[in-house]
Design an enzyme around this catalytic site. Structure first.
Site, PDB file in Angstrom:
ATOM      1  N   GLN A   1      35.160  42.620  38.260  1.00 49.26           N
ATOM      2  CA  GLN A   1      35.998  42.132  38.127  1.00 49.26           C
ATOM      3  C   GLN A   1      37.273  42.438  37.999  1.00 49.26           C
ATOM      4  O   GLN A   1      38.968  42.128  38.783  1.00 49.26           O
ATOM      5  CB  GLN A   1      36.683  40.977  36.309  1.00 49.26           C
ATOM      6  CG  GLN A   1      37.100  39.644  36.982  1.00 49.26           C
ATOM      7  CD  GLN A   1      36.876  38.975  35.361  1.00 49.26           C
ATOM      8  OE1 GLN A   1      35.878  39.376  34.493  1.00 49.26           O
ATOM      9  NE2 GLN A   1      37.782  37.798  35.602  1.00 49.26           N
TER      10      GLN A   1
ATOM     11  N   HIS B   1      40.027  42.733  41.197  1.00 49.82           N
ATOM     12  CA  HIS B   1      41.635  42.301  41.180  1.00 49.82           C
ATOM     13  C   HIS B   1      42.962  42.830  41.541  1.00 49.82           C
ATOM     14  O   HIS B   1      44.033  42.156  40.547  1.00 49.82           O
ATOM     15  CB  HIS B   1      41.501  41.457  39.671  1.00 49.82           C
ATOM     16  CG  HIS B   1      40.585  40.182  39.304  1.00 49.82           C
ATOM     17  ND1 HIS B   1      39.991  40.378  40.445  1.00 49.82           N
ATOM     18  CD2 HIS B   1      41.466  38.643  39.764  1.00 49.82           C
ATOM     19  CE1 HIS B   1      39.037  38.929  39.636  1.00 49.82           C
ATOM     20  NE2 HIS B   1      40.491  37.887  39.370  1.00 49.82           N
TER      21      HIS B   1
ATOM     22  N   LEU C   1      33.171  36.602  49.360  1.00 51.97           N
ATOM     23  CA  LEU C   1      31.468  37.051  48.983  1.00 51.97           C
ATOM     24  C   LEU C   1      31.694  37.261  46.908  1.00 51.97           C
ATOM     25  O   LEU C   1      30.645  37.677  46.847  1.00 51.97           O
ATOM     26  CB  LEU C   1      31.183  37.784  50.316  1.00 51.97           C
ATOM     27  CG  LEU C   1      30.186  38.543  49.603  1.00 51.97           C
ATOM     28  CD1 LEU C   1      29.475  39.276  51.522  1.00 51.97           C
ATOM     29  CD2 LEU C   1      30.398  40.562  48.580  1.00 51.97           C
ATOM     30  N   TYR C   2      33.038  38.181  47.053  1.00 53.76           N
ATOM     31  CA  TYR C   2      33.288  38.827  45.538  1.00 53.76           C
ATOM     32  C   TYR C   2      33.329  37.675  44.612  1.00 53.76           C
ATOM     33  O   TYR C   2      33.210  38.018  43.446  1.00 53.76           O
ATOM     34  CB  TYR C   2      33.906  39.749  46.123  1.00 53.76           C
ATOM     35  CG  TYR C   2      34.055  41.552  45.135  1.00 53.76           C
ATOM     36  CD1 TYR C   2      33.390  41.386  44.237  1.00 53.76           C
ATOM     37  CD2 TYR C   2      33.678  42.282  45.793  1.00 53.76           C
ATOM     38  CE1 TYR C   2      32.742  42.781  43.969  1.00 53.76           C
ATOM     39  CE2 TYR C   2      33.369  43.150  46.591  1.00 53.76           C
ATOM     40  CZ  TYR C   2      33.057  43.403  44.687  1.00 53.76           C
ATOM     41  OH  TYR C   2      32.665  45.263  43.888  1.00 53.76           O
TER      42      TYR C   2
ATOM     43  N   HIS D   1      30.394  34.774  40.028  1.00 57.04           N
ATOM     44  CA  HIS D   1      31.058  34.380  38.184  1.00 57.04           C
ATOM     45  C   HIS D   1      29.571  34.294  37.761  1.00 57.04           C
ATOM     46  O   HIS D   1      29.170  34.077  36.790  1.00 57.04           O
ATOM     47  CB  HIS D   1      31.407  32.778  38.161  1.00 57.04           C
ATOM     48  CG  HIS D   1      32.983  33.722  39.248  1.00 57.04           C
ATOM     49  ND1 HIS D   1      33.607  33.932  40.238  1.00 57.04           N
ATOM     50  CD2 HIS D   1      33.919  33.017  38.741  1.00 57.04           C
ATOM     51  CE1 HIS D   1      34.463  33.894  40.635  1.00 57.04           C
ATOM     52  NE2 HIS D   1      35.167  34.289  38.951  1.00 57.04           N
TER      53      HIS D   1
ATOM     54  N   GLY E   1      29.403  42.646  52.558  1.00 53.39           N
ATOM     55  CA  GLY E   1      30.010  43.141  51.598  1.00 53.39           C
ATOM     56  C   GLY E   1      30.112  44.477  52.152  1.00 53.39           C
ATOM     57  O   GLY E   1      30.763  44.810  51.442  1.00 53.39           O
TER      58      GLY E   1
ATOM     59  N   SER F   1      33.070  47.202  51.854  1.00 54.72           N
ATOM     60  CA  SER F   1      33.141  48.111  50.286  1.00 54.72           C
ATOM     61  C   SER F   1      33.728  49.284  50.811  1.00 54.72           C
ATOM     62  O   SER F   1      34.446  49.760  50.564  1.00 54.72           O
ATOM     63  CB  SER F   1      32.514  47.503  49.355  1.00 54.72           C
ATOM     64  OG  SER F   1      31.921  48.799  48.229  1.00 54.72           O
TER      65      SER F   1
HETATM   66  C1  HEM Z   1      34.848  34.033  32.172  1.00 51.95           C
HETATM   67  C2  HEM Z   1      35.473  34.870  33.316  1.00 51.95           C
HETATM   68  C3  HEM Z   1      35.415  34.522  34.550  1.00 51.95           C
HETATM   69  C4  HEM Z   1      36.711  33.236  34.365  1.00 51.95           C
HETATM   70  C5  HEM Z   1      36.916  32.600  33.848  1.00 51.95           C
HETATM   71  C6  HEM Z   1      37.298  33.333  35.724  1.00 51.95           C
HETATM   72  C7  HEM Z   1      37.881  31.956  36.550  1.00 51.95           C
HETATM   73  C8  HEM Z   1      38.391  32.880  37.589  1.00 51.95           C
HETATM   74  C9  HEM Z   1      39.531  31.669  38.252  1.00 51.95           C
HETATM   75  C10 HEM Z   1      40.200  30.425  37.614  1.00 51.95           C
HETATM   76  C11 HEM Z   1      39.423  32.003  39.743  1.00 51.95           C
HETATM   77  C12 HEM Z   1      40.699  31.372  40.129  1.00 51.95           C
HETATM   78  C13 HEM Z   1      40.195  30.137  40.846  1.00 51.95           C
HETATM   79  C14 HEM Z   1      40.904  29.971  42.537  1.00 51.95           C
HETATM   80  O1  HEM Z   1      42.289  29.436  42.206  1.00 51.95           O
HETATM   81  O2  HEM Z   1      40.464  29.985  43.534  1.00 51.95           O
HETATM   82  C15 HEM Z   1      38.758  33.337  40.191  1.00 51.95           C
HETATM   83  C16 HEM Z   1      38.611  33.942  41.283  1.00 51.95           C
HETATM   84  C17 HEM Z   1      37.839  34.962  41.125  1.00 51.95           C
HETATM   85  N1  HEM Z   1      37.926  34.985  40.433  1.00 51.95           N
HETATM   86 FE1  HEM Z   1      36.842  35.185  38.401  1.00 51.95          FE
HETATM   87  N2  HEM Z   1      36.746  34.309  36.589  1.00 51.95           N
HETATM   88  C18 HEM Z   1      35.702  35.479  35.614  1.00 51.95           C
HETATM   89  C19 HEM Z   1      35.032  35.807  36.258  1.00 51.95           C
HETATM   90  C20 HEM Z   1      34.939  36.632  37.206  1.00 51.95           C
HETATM   91  C21 HEM Z   1      33.778  37.860  37.435  1.00 51.95           C
HETATM   92  C22 HEM Z   1      32.446  38.335  36.217  1.00 51.95           C
HETATM   93  C23 HEM Z   1      34.000  38.506  38.743  1.00 51.95           C
HETATM   94  C24 HEM Z   1      33.566  39.568  39.347  1.00 51.95           C
HETATM   95  C25 HEM Z   1      33.630  39.916  40.164  1.00 51.95           C
HETATM   96  C26 HEM Z   1      35.630  37.295  39.193  1.00 51.95           C
HETATM   97  C27 HEM Z   1      35.941  37.577  40.769  1.00 51.95           C
HETATM   98  C28 HEM Z   1      36.713  36.386  40.758  1.00 51.95           C
HETATM   99  C29 HEM Z   1      37.757  36.683  42.805  1.00 51.95           C
HETATM  100  C30 HEM Z   1      36.695  37.718  43.599  1.00 51.95           C
HETATM  101  C31 HEM Z   1      38.565  35.795  42.873  1.00 51.95           C
HETATM  102  C32 HEM Z   1      39.662  35.699  43.347  1.00 51.95           C
HETATM  103  C33 HEM Z   1      40.582  36.178  42.970  1.00 51.95           C
HETATM  104  C34 HEM Z   1      42.303  35.839  43.946  1.00 51.95           C
HETATM  105  O3  HEM Z   1      41.724  36.027  45.271  1.00 51.95           O
HETATM  106  O4  HEM Z   1      43.051  35.761  43.375  1.00 51.95           O
HETATM  107  N3  HEM Z   1      35.550  36.598  38.325  1.00 51.95           N
HETATM  108  N4  HEM Z   1      38.305  33.540  38.374  1.00 51.95           N
END
Ligand code: HEM
Ligand code: NAG
Ligand code: NAG
Ligand code: NAG
Ligand code: NAG
Ligand code: NAG
Length: 593
Positions: free
Chosen positions: A194, A198, A375-376, A379, A517, A521
């Site tokens: 994560q 990001h 793809l990434y 969650h 992926g 990557s």
């Molecule tokens: C408790 C842990 C986590 C929470 C609460 C969380 C929450 C979120 C939320 C709310 C979004 C925005 C969704 C949207 O507006 O489309 C997001 C995006 C994303 N999350 Fe998570 N996430 C968590 C863990 C993870 C993990 C472990 C990964 C592993 C790679 C991950 C990868 C991503 C990615 C790639 C995005 C897209 C980001 C972007 O394009 O700006 N997340 N997540």
């Protein structure tokens, strides 16, 4: 007959009264195979541009002579995955010979060649254009959008309306009972994933979907240094190249927003003195992200001390810039040799060595694709509760809780996160209900952006399209449910396809996440300018000392050189002390279940 089809699909806009041209856009059938490009001519004509594909014919389906020869020798992805994850004795030998480098070079070139470079399409441009090339606010796309004027949302297959994303999430993605990752992946890995991703996945909500705020499009460490010069300057100490920090209990932590004026994303009830300032605005969300931010901050300042000792004449700017390049190198090294090594489950010992690519054609540039972002979304890695030193936290106690970092310290968090197993990513039904809204948003976004069907992506990345939902997944309930909701396997959407595909034997996800992926990557990692012949030399990194820091970086060193007492640190939970050496990817017992 064509007028009939037109009325059937209610496309009055396509009907030009005189003469009657009323036809379906032929590109809606995705007729061009093997990366051929569909161009519409007139109203119902199309041509496939097969240039450079190794195929010819109306639909680019007939192999040229050399393509036939190549196909004859080319093993399927399932085959080489099988070989790479078995026969440990063989790999023990290969690891020590020139074959290791040869295979690594092959892996890198074959994978990276699947990514168009320079980039091609984006969500507004389904054809090559200067705007798509030059406007880096867009994520790029490997496949153009489904044309607007198609009979169904997915082209010509499937139903008139796609299923409710909320229903897809609840029926197929919601976790019933925690499914541990069979490869023993831990939370140290999950938070690294994560934190690392990001820096280049920063979807820009304000400009509409399909835009990014991370204009570096790759490993630029914008998550540590900020995505703008203003942000970077707010975080810098402007002394000896260092970043701002504060000392608490004798240890280095990120500054608060009082000392580094940055608009971090926190809920309103968190006071300024508890808002840490970091390169990525959202990293206050999780103690795991704060932990990595703290480790990398300490690493940056540690490297600055080393550089300053070597180069007492250098000014703040040069020390800062050089330290940043060293940290970029360390990151790529750790991602390939620790992170991807774990993720792949391969017995081939992966190697980060830019020189492997010096003899071959390779473009040192990268553009992040929206498909890669979807793809990434891993969650399902997230557990139901977080265990730290015998204490248990649920989502309400854990999210945005910045006391956790200070109360336990980096060592304890590393130790606990390294020992807690993460969830299996693929296969379905493994997402905690607190984050179930995320897949819903991904699916909604993919519709807005008109992403092509899952099977079209399979073909684009050299895989056979699935013929049925039963072939996609062994879970009969999921297969039947998808059949009912989508009607046709060729109408299945990209993200649900990736998440619901049957995982590889003892793997954390299915074949498609690996095959789609890895090219993104590896291209992103090796396409970094520091890997180019012009940059990859000691002087870029402040001399041999800096170059060696890059070349010998590891997760273990990253943590242990920046804490007082070295904890258990790895991307997998401790392997049980058993003689069962032949199955290192075998089922690990879950520690806390
Ligand atoms: C408790 C842990 C986590 C929470 C609460 C969380 C929450 C979120 C939320 C709310 C979004 C925005 C969704 C949207 O507006 O489309 C997001 C995006 C994303 N999350 Fe998570 N996430 C968590 C863990 C993870 C993990 C472990 C990964 C592993 C790679 C991950 C990868 C991503 C990615 C790639 C995005 C897209 C980001 C972007 O394009 O700006 N997340 N997540
Ligand atoms: C090309 O593809 C179209 C649409 O999929 C199909 O109808 C047609 O029969 C194909 N033609 C050839 C020559 O393969
Ligand atoms: C070869 O590399 C793999 C992956 O790192 C490892 O599991 C295996 O033990 C290595 N063998 C030797 C002899 O280094
Ligand atoms: C990129 O495209 C968007 C959408 O058309 C536009 O608002 C933005 O100004 C463009 N950026 C640049 C730098 O031209
Ligand atoms: C933070 O946000 C506020 C309100 O949106 C704005 O006025 C201010 O200029 C921002 N500060 C920084 C440093 O970006
Ligand atoms: C935050 O974590 C601390 C432990 O560091 C704990 O005592 C506190 O209850 C948590 N806060 C919330 C709101 O759960």
């Amino acid at each position: 007959m064509q007028a009939h089809i037109c009325i059937l699909f209610l496309l009055p806009l396509m009907c030009i009264p005189e003469p009657v041209h009323c036809s379906i856009n032929p590109c809606c059938y995705f007729p061009c195979e093997k990366k051929g490009i569909c161009v519409r001519f007139g109203y119902d004509e199309y041509e496939c541009d097969c240039t450079g594909t190794g195929y010819y014919g109306k639909n680019c389906t007939i192999p040229e002579f050399w393509t036939k020869v190549r196909l004859f020798y080319k093993p399927s992805p399932a085959f080489y995955h099988y070989v790479l994850t078995r026969f440990k004795w063989l790999w023990d030998i290969i690891n020590h010979t020139f074959l290791r480098d040869l295979l690594m070079k092959t892996v890198l070139t074959v994978r990276a060649n699947l990514i168009p470079s320079p980039p091609t399409y984006n969500s507004d441009y389904g054809y090559i254009s200067w705007e798509a090339y030059s406007n880096v606010s867009y994520y790029t796309r490997v496949l153009p959008p489904v044309p607007e004027d198609c009979p169904t949302p997915m082209g010509t297959k499937g139903k008139q309306e796609l299923p409710d994303p909320q229903i897809i999430a609840e029926r197929f993605l919601l976790r019933r009972k925690f499914i541990p990752d069979p490869r023993g992946t831990n939370l140290m890995f999950a938070f690294f994933a994560q934190h690392f991703t990001h820096q280049f996945f920063k979807t820009h909500g304000r400009m509409g979907r399909g835009f990014t705020r991370a204009l570096g499009h790759g490993v630029d460490l914008g998550h540590i240094y900020g995505d703008s010069l203003q942000h970077q300057h707010a975080l810098r100490l402007f002394q000896d190249g260092k970043m701002k920090y504060q000392i608490i209990n004798g240890e280095i932590y990120p500054p608060t927003v009082n000392d580094a004026a940055i608009n971090m994303t926190y809920p309103p009830h968190i006071p300024d003195e508890k808002r840490f300032a970091m390169g990525q605005e959202v990293f206050g969300l999780l103690p795991g992200l704060l932990m990595y931010a703290t480790i990398w901050l300490r690493e940056h300042n540690r490297v600055c001390d080393i550089l300053k000792a070597e180069h007492p004449t250098w000014d703040d700017e040069q020390l800062f810039q050089t330290a940043r390049l060293i940290l970029i190198g360390e990151t790529i090294k750790i991602v390939i040799e620790d992170y991807v090594q774990h993720l792949s489950g391969y017995y081939l010992k992966l190697r980060f060595d830019p020189e492997l690519l010096f003899g071959v054609q390779f473009q040192y540039r990268n553009r992040i694709a929206v498909e890669f972002s979807h793809l990434y979304h891993w969650h399902p890695l997230m557990p139901d509760r977080f265990h730290i030193q015998g204490d248990t936290y649920n989502y309400q106690n854990f999210l945005f809780n910045s006391s956790i970092l200070l109360d336990y310290g980096v060592e304890a968090l590393v130790d606990s996160f390294s020992k807690q197993i993460a969830g299996q990513i693929g296969g379905g039904k493994n997402m905690n209900h607190n984050i179930l809204k995320v897949p819903v948003l991904v699916i909604m976004e993919s519709r807005l952006l008109r992403l092509q069907p899952f099977n079209e992506y399979r073909k684009r990345f050299g895989l056979k399209p699935y013929k049925s939902f039963q072939e996609l997944t062994d879970d009969k309930e999921i297969a039947a449910g998808l059949q009912e909701l989508y009607g046709d396997i060729d109408a299945l959407e990209f993200y649900p396809g990736l998440m619901l595909e049957k995982p590889q034997p003892n793997g954390n996800f299915g074949e498609s996440i690996v095959e789609i992926g890895s090219p993104f990557s590896l291209k992103g990692l090796m396409g970094n300018p520091i890997c180019s012949p012009e940059y990859w030399k000691p002087s870029t990194f402040g001399g041999t000392i800096g170059f060696d820091i890059v070349k010998t970086a590891s997760l273990q060193k990253l943590v242990c050189l920046n804490v007082k007492k070295c904890p258990y640190v790895a991307f997998h939970i401790p392997k049980k002390q058993s003689s069962d050496e032949s199955t290192p990817t075998g089922k690990e017992p879950s520690i806390e279940l």
